[in-house]
Design a protein around this motif. Structure first.
Motif, PDB file in Angstrom:
ATOM      1  N   HIS A 154       0.834  -1.204   0.000  1.00 55.85           N
ATOM      2  CA  HIS A 154       0.000   0.000   0.000  1.00 55.85           C
ATOM      3  C   HIS A 154       0.874   1.262   0.000  1.00 55.85           C
ATOM      4  CE1 HIS A 154      -3.678  -2.285   0.616  1.00 55.85           C
ATOM      5  NE2 HIS A 154      -3.094  -2.943   1.602  1.00 55.85           N
ATOM      6  N   ILE A 155       1.967   1.237   0.748  1.00 55.90           N
ATOM      7  CA  ILE A 155       2.887   2.380   0.746  1.00 55.90           C
ATOM      8  C   ILE A 155       3.464   2.601  -0.642  1.00 55.90           C
ATOM      9  CG2 ILE A 155       5.079   3.234   1.647  1.00 55.90           C
ATOM     10  CD1 ILE A 155       4.466   1.761   4.260  1.00 55.90           C
ATOM     11  N   ALA A 156       3.866   1.506  -1.299  1.00 62.61           N
ATOM     12  CA  ALA A 156       4.429   1.621  -2.642  1.00 62.61           C
ATOM     13  C   ALA A 156       3.398   2.188  -3.621  1.00 62.61           C
ATOM     14  CB  ALA A 156       4.913   0.249  -3.118  1.00 62.61           C
ATOM     15  N   GLN A 157       2.149   1.755  -3.494  1.00 63.91           N
ATOM     16  CA  GLN A 157       1.097   2.259  -4.383  1.00 63.91           C
ATOM     17  C   GLN A 157       0.873   3.755  -4.175  1.00 63.91           C
ATOM     18  OE1 GLN A 157      -0.513   0.722  -6.769  1.00 63.91           O
ATOM     19  NE2 GLN A 157      -2.019   2.307  -7.246  1.00 63.91           N
ATOM     20  N   THR A 158       0.751   4.162  -2.922  1.00 58.78           N
ATOM     21  CA  THR A 158       0.543   5.581  -2.631  1.00 58.78           C
ATOM     22  C   THR A 158       1.743   6.417  -3.069  1.00 58.78           C
ATOM     23  OG1 THR A 158      -0.878   5.029  -0.740  1.00 58.78           O
ATOM     24  CG2 THR A 158       0.065   7.240  -0.794  1.00 58.78           C
ATOM     25  N   ALA A 159       2.951   5.905  -2.841  1.00 59.06           N
ATOM     26  CA  ALA A 159       4.156   6.637  -3.250  1.00 59.06           C
ATOM     27  C   ALA A 159       4.198   6.826  -4.761  1.00 59.06           C
ATOM     28  CB  ALA A 159       5.408   5.895  -2.771  1.00 59.06           C
ATOM     29  N   ASP A 185      -5.175   4.014 -11.833  1.00 59.86           N
ATOM     30  CA  ASP A 185      -4.668   4.940 -10.816  1.00 59.86           C
ATOM     31  C   ASP A 185      -4.857   6.402 -11.206  1.00 59.86           C
ATOM     32  OD1 ASP A 185      -3.799   2.649  -9.536  1.00 59.86           O
ATOM     33  OD2 ASP A 185      -1.765   2.778 -10.362  1.00 59.86           O
ATOM     34  N   ASP A 186      -5.408   6.660 -12.364  1.00 56.24           N
ATOM     35  CA  ASP A 186      -5.519   8.043 -12.841  1.00 56.24           C
ATOM     36  C   ASP A 186      -6.306   8.953 -11.898  1.00 56.24           C
ATOM     37  OD1 ASP A 186      -4.017   7.342 -14.998  1.00 56.24           O
ATOM     38  OD2 ASP A 186      -5.697   7.165 -16.404  1.00 56.24           O
ATOM     39  N   PRO A 187      -7.428   8.503 -11.284  1.00 49.43           N
ATOM     40  CA  PRO A 187      -8.138   9.415 -10.367  1.00 49.43           C
ATOM     41  C   PRO A 187      -7.265   9.878  -9.208  1.00 49.43           C
ATOM     42  CG  PRO A 187      -9.540   7.562 -10.946  1.00 49.43           C
ATOM     43  CD  PRO A 187      -8.170   7.247 -11.469  1.00 49.43           C
ATOM     44  N   GLN A 188      -6.500   8.960  -8.624  1.00 48.84           N
ATOM     45  CA  GLN A 188      -5.643   9.334  -7.495  1.00 48.84           C
ATOM     46  C   GLN A 188      -4.518  10.267  -7.950  1.00 48.84           C
ATOM     47  OE1 GLN A 188      -6.588   5.854  -7.957  1.00 48.84           O
ATOM     48  NE2 GLN A 188      -8.284   6.501  -6.655  1.00 48.84           N
ATOM     49  N   ILE A 189      -3.967  10.030  -9.128  1.00 53.11           N
ATOM     50  CA  ILE A 189      -2.915  10.903  -9.646  1.00 53.11           C
ATOM     51  C   ILE A 189      -3.460  12.300  -9.913  1.00 53.11           C
ATOM     52  CG2 ILE A 189      -1.340  11.272 -11.586  1.00 53.11           C
ATOM     53  CD1 ILE A 189      -1.063   8.229 -11.798  1.00 53.11           C
ATOM     54  N   GLY A 206     -12.197   6.393  -3.253  1.00 55.65           N
ATOM     55  CA  GLY A 206     -12.548   5.612  -4.438  1.00 55.65           C
ATOM     56  C   GLY A 206     -11.446   4.759  -5.011  1.00 55.65           C
ATOM     57  N   GLY A 207     -10.383   4.499  -4.263  1.00 56.64           N
ATOM     58  CA  GLY A 207      -9.291   3.704  -4.790  1.00 56.64           C
ATOM     59  C   GLY A 207      -9.488   2.213  -4.558  1.00 56.64           C
ATOM     60  N   ARG A 208      -8.591   1.431  -5.128  1.00 56.33           N
ATOM     61  CA  ARG A 208      -8.619  -0.021  -4.970  1.00 56.33           C
ATOM     62  C   ARG A 208      -7.434  -0.538  -4.179  1.00 56.33           C
ATOM     63  NH1 ARG A 208      -9.181  -1.599 -11.197  1.00 56.33           N
ATOM     64  NH2 ARG A 208      -7.656   0.098 -11.241  1.00 56.33           N
ATOM     65  N   LYS A 209      -6.399   0.288  -4.024  1.00 52.85           N
ATOM     66  CA  LYS A 209      -5.206  -0.116  -3.311  1.00 52.85           C
ATOM     67  C   LYS A 209      -4.482   1.138  -2.856  1.00 52.85           C
ATOM     68  CE  LYS A 209      -1.032  -2.959  -3.921  1.00 52.85           C
ATOM     69  NZ  LYS A 209      -0.214  -3.716  -4.897  1.00 52.85           N
ATOM     70  N   GLY A 210      -3.742   1.027  -1.760  1.00 58.54           N
ATOM     71  CA  GLY A 210      -3.009   2.166  -1.240  1.00 58.54           C
ATOM     72  C   GLY A 210      -3.326   2.378   0.232  1.00 58.54           C
ATOM     73  N   LEU A 211      -2.631   3.332   0.855  1.00 60.78           N
ATOM     74  CA  LEU A 211      -2.813   3.594   2.273  1.00 60.78           C
ATOM     75  C   LEU A 211      -4.228   4.061   2.595  1.00 60.78           C
ATOM     76  CD1 LEU A 211       0.593   5.344   3.096  1.00 60.78           C
ATOM     77  CD2 LEU A 211      -0.180   3.102   3.885  1.00 60.78           C
ATOM     78  N   GLY A 212      -4.836   4.869   1.701  1.00 57.98           N
ATOM     79  CA  GLY A 212      -6.198   5.318   1.933  1.00 57.98           C
ATOM     80  C   GLY A 212      -7.185   4.162   1.976  1.00 57.98           C
ATOM     81  N   VAL A 213      -7.039   3.207   1.061  1.00 61.11           N
ATOM     82  CA  VAL A 213      -7.913   2.029   1.034  1.00 61.11           C
ATOM     83  C   VAL A 213      -7.691   1.185   2.282  1.00 61.11           C
ATOM     84  CG1 VAL A 213      -8.494  -0.065  -0.228  1.00 61.11           C
ATOM     85  CG2 VAL A 213      -7.951   2.029  -1.477  1.00 61.11           C
ATOM     86  N   ALA A 214      -6.434   1.010   2.677  1.00 63.01           N
ATOM     87  CA  ALA A 214      -6.140   0.235   3.883  1.00 63.01           C
ATOM     88  C   ALA A 214      -6.748   0.882   5.120  1.00 63.01           C
ATOM     89  CB  ALA A 214      -4.626   0.081   4.043  1.00 63.01           C
ATOM     90  N   MET A 215      -6.767   2.209   5.170  1.00 62.03           N
ATOM     91  CA  MET A 215      -7.384   2.899   6.306  1.00 62.03           C
ATOM     92  C   MET A 215      -8.886   2.663   6.342  1.00 62.03           C
ATOM     93  SD  MET A 215      -5.380   6.526   6.390  1.00 62.03           S
ATOM     94  CE  MET A 215      -3.592   6.574   6.451  1.00 62.03           C
ATOM     95  N   VAL A 216      -9.513   2.664   5.183  1.00 62.70           N
ATOM     96  CA  VAL A 216     -10.954   2.394   5.127  1.00 62.70           C
ATOM     97  C   VAL A 216     -11.249   1.023   5.728  1.00 62.70           C
ATOM     98  CG1 VAL A 216     -12.921   1.998   3.606  1.00 62.70           C
ATOM     99  CG2 VAL A 216     -11.361   3.898   3.153  1.00 62.70           C
ATOM    100  N   TYR A 217     -10.481   0.030   5.334  1.00 66.34           N
ATOM    101  CA  TYR A 217     -10.695  -1.325   5.846  1.00 66.34           C
ATOM    102  C   TYR A 217     -10.473  -1.383   7.357  1.00 66.34           C
ATOM    103  CZ  TYR A 217     -10.661  -2.912   0.984  1.00 66.34           C
ATOM    104  OH  TYR A 217     -10.950  -3.083  -0.349  1.00 66.34           O
TER     105      TYR A 217
END
Length: 520
Positions: free
Chosen positions: A63-68, A125-129, A204-215
């Protein structure tokens, strides 16, 4: 003086001073977790959070790698576009008069409402970018334009006398004058890109720190949520540190500010005339964004049930304006309080940072942490600490206002010409006298620029707090409309708050222009 006395009075090492602020915060956090919040389980101790973060490292690393990755692309594209736009605006003034208001409108769009729309329109990943780039673009644009316009007028005249045009002035004078302000903007952009990526993932993401926080929040695992927030803060802190390191390596002279001058941005005419012009161009920018909005909806092919156009919003507001005016008044009150608190705190602490190396080492790490904590995930926890009333809104709005103001004002004060600092020192002035007589006057342009950018930011912070915590104001109205599929109301609220943000920015810009004339 004996050797023992010298040892006792010797200043603390830089490493010790850098640790002083974070250690004080961690100590206070540990004490509160063990006393005031010991029974709730929502505010774990820093020891528990750090231990869980280490335990969850294998879980968090992807998740860190995805967010980075998302933050890096957003940072790159947002800053490149901002620098390019700043160059064009300075070289071709008519383009700035039209396009800058358009960018103000984009900056003022509430992310909590548009992130789901971006997810529906874009893929992967375009929305997050895009969200990360939006969080970066405008603050860097303001910083680079402030830097370009801080160029020494005599140097510009010298280039013109030698036959150089605007492009030669840009390459020979303005670019070098803009370096301190540019790096100040890039430092703000680094944690802002991480925060934008996390917000995009959270909404609205599928992976990353934000998604992990939701879970983790859905499973009521508060310790893991705080641990993931710590990961996000460390990631953004690394990004901020790398940017600061790049500044030291590429332009070490920028921190001394020996080449700076007072920006000549003051406009002629009365305050009333400038206010009218600013409001008119702000409304023109609103009209331009509405046209762009209608075209975007038309070409995207979104369902009319979900996607509403300008005419739909106009029709709805014509008969239901009273439904949004009351909540809007609450939001404006809350945003104004947060804006005042964040801006005043930033100016006061910026003065301390410029005067005292110890204050800089103690304050800046805390400021970076406050900026990098993903507020969209931590707002519910902040509400548990401060309650679900106006105080939480002030805290959130103040936090999103504080860090950009602090970095911008510090950069502006440090851009004071060395000759002015030396003149005060010649007459026996110490650091505080230098601050009052030289750094504050030369830093006024940065203070006003930071206050201008912070005006819509505080409004968006208030919306975020209302959306997630307080149950009042326009933010809560937007949440209720989204849950109940009242898309006419949701889009109308988005348009209204965007228009108000643009008008607020325009008024702040007019006041800035008037005050700069008095300090120039």
């Amino acid at each position: 003086m004996s050797a023992l006395t010298r040892r006792r009075t010797a200043p603390l090492s830089p490493a010790v001073t850098r640790l002083a602020g974070p250690l004080a915060v961690l100590s206070g956090w540990q004490i509160l977790a063990m006393t005031v919040f010991s029974g709730g389980g929502t505010v774990p101790s820093p020891v528990a959070v750090a231990g869980r973060a280490v335990q969850d490292l294998s879980f968090a690393l992807p998740h860190i790698a995805q967010t980075a990755q998302e933050a890096a692309w957003g940072w790159l594209w947002g800053n490149l576009l901002a620098i390019a736009a700043g160059v064009v605006f300075v070289l071709v003034k008519p383009i700035e008069l039209v396009a800058f208001r358009f960018f103000v409108a984009l900056y003022c769009l509430p992310l909590v409402a548009i992130a789901p729309i971006l997810t529906a329109i874009l893929e992967g990943d375009d929305p997050q970018i895009v969200v990360a780039a939006q969080g970066v673009f405008f603050t860097t644009l303001v910083a680079v334009m402030l830097g370009f316009r801080s160029a020494d007028a005599t140097s510009l005249d010298l280039v013109a006398a030698a036959g150089g045009g605007r492009w030669r002035q840009m390459r020979s004078v303005r670019v070098w004058a803009a370096v301190p302000a540019l790096f100040g903007g890039l430092r703000i952009a680094a944690p802002a890109a991480v925060l934008g990526a996390v917000i995009g993932e959270y909404l609205g993401g599928r992976k990353g720190l934000g998604v992990a926080m939701v879970y983790s929040q859905q499973t009521l695992d508060a310790t893991r949520t705080w641990g993931l927030a710590l990961d996000a803060a460390l990631l953004a802190g690394v990004a901020y540190g790398l940017t600061a390191l790049a500044e030291r390596l590429i332009a070490p002279w920028a921190r001394s500010g020996s080449t700076a001058a007072v920006p000549s941005t003051a406009r002629q005419g009365s305050l009333g005339r400038r206010t009218v012009v600013a409001l008119a161009t702000g409304l023109a920018g609103t009209a331009f964004i509405l046209v762009f909005w209608q075209v975007l909806i038309t070409v995207s092919g979104l369902s009319p049930f979900f996607a509403k156009g300008p005419l739909d919003v106009w029709t709805y507001l014509s008969g239901n304006l009273d439904q949004v005016l009351g909540p809007l008044g609450v939001t404006l009150r809350n945003a104004a309080l947060g804006y005042a608190a964040g801006t005043v705190a930033a100016v006061v602490l910026a003065s301390l940072v410029v005067v005292s190396p110890f204050a800089e080492a103690a304050v800046m790490p805390i400021a970076v942490i406050l900026r990098t904590v993903p507020l969209v995930a931590m707002t519910p926890l902040i509400a548990l600490i401060f309650g679900r009333g106006v105080l939480t809104v002030i805290v959130i709005a103040g936090l999103v206002t504080f860090f950009p103001c602090l970095v911008t004002v510090v950069a502006g004060m440090r851009a004071t010409p060395r000759s002015a600092v030396d003149l005060v020192a010649t007459y026996g002035g110490g650091p505080w006298r230098t601050l009052a007589a030289a750094r504050l006057p030369y830093g006024m342009a940065s203070i006003f620029a930071a206050s201008r950018v912070a005006a819509p930011t505080a409004l968006l912070g208030a919306l975020l707090a209302e959306w997630l915590a307080t149950g009042e104001g326009l933010g809560f109205l937007m949440l209720r409309a989204s849950v109940n599929a009242q898309y006419n109301l949701l889009w109308s609220a988005v348009v209204l708050v965007t228009a108000v943000s643009i008008v607020t920015y325009a008024i702040a810009a007019a006041v800035e222009s008037s005050l700069l004339r008095r300090f120039s």
